[in-house]
Scaffold this motif. Sequence first.
Motif, short mmCIF file in Angstrom:
data_model
loop_
_atom_site.label_atom_id
_atom_site.label_comp_id
_atom_site.label_asym_id
_atom_site.label_seq_id
_atom_site.Cartn_x
_atom_site.Cartn_y
_atom_site.Cartn_z
N ARG A 63 0.84 -1.21 0.00
CA ARG A 63 0.00 0.00 0.00
C ARG A 63 0.87 1.25 0.00
NH1 ARG A 63 -3.97 -1.79 4.94
NH2 ARG A 63 -5.14 -3.39 3.80
N SER A 64 1.91 1.23 0.82
CA SER A 64 2.79 2.41 0.91
C SER A 64 4.04 2.27 0.05
CB SER A 64 3.18 2.67 2.36
OG SER A 64 3.85 1.54 2.89
N GLU A 65 4.34 1.04 -0.39
CA GLU A 65 5.50 0.78 -1.24
C GLU A 65 5.04 -0.04 -2.45
OE1 GLU A 65 8.99 -0.71 1.06
OE2 GLU A 65 7.58 -0.58 2.76
#
Length: 162
Positions: A63-65
């Motif tokens: 999600r963040s990477e």
Amino acid sequence: MIIIYEPEGSEPQPFDAGRGKLRASEIQIIERTADARWPDIKEAAAEGSIHAMRVIVWAIRKRSEPTLRFADFDPFEGELRSRLDAREVRAYAEDILKEYGENPDDLAAAFDELRDAAYDREDTDAAIADVTAPKDPAPAPEPESLPVHAYKELETVSPSGG
């Protein structure tokens, strides 16, 4: 279920994989990567399967990477562990009480194990207090009242019978 990723020398990073925390697309990626069905993967992660926990954390980290490749997320042994979330703790506390409620020593030991398996000790203590609290008896039912027309009939009957 909360999976904790704690690389050596770093702060623990909790990843919530509980009910309603993952999108269908994430679950599909997890299933495809793990080559297993989601219910089996969740069960394996809860039992400490490194593969299951790794796939779940990798999918959540994406999600963040978004460019993180599965091969690039390769934690060392002991860096991943699973813990019970508040909902799971509550369900286990209820089951433990049902099973060991008649034996205080076994009940206390089982609740201690639950505390060790939970992510949040305060949630666990609250769940245990709630399931073991004395329950109020059901309120006494209200006396049945007569229908309105019965009162009118009583008013028309005189005490002398006429």
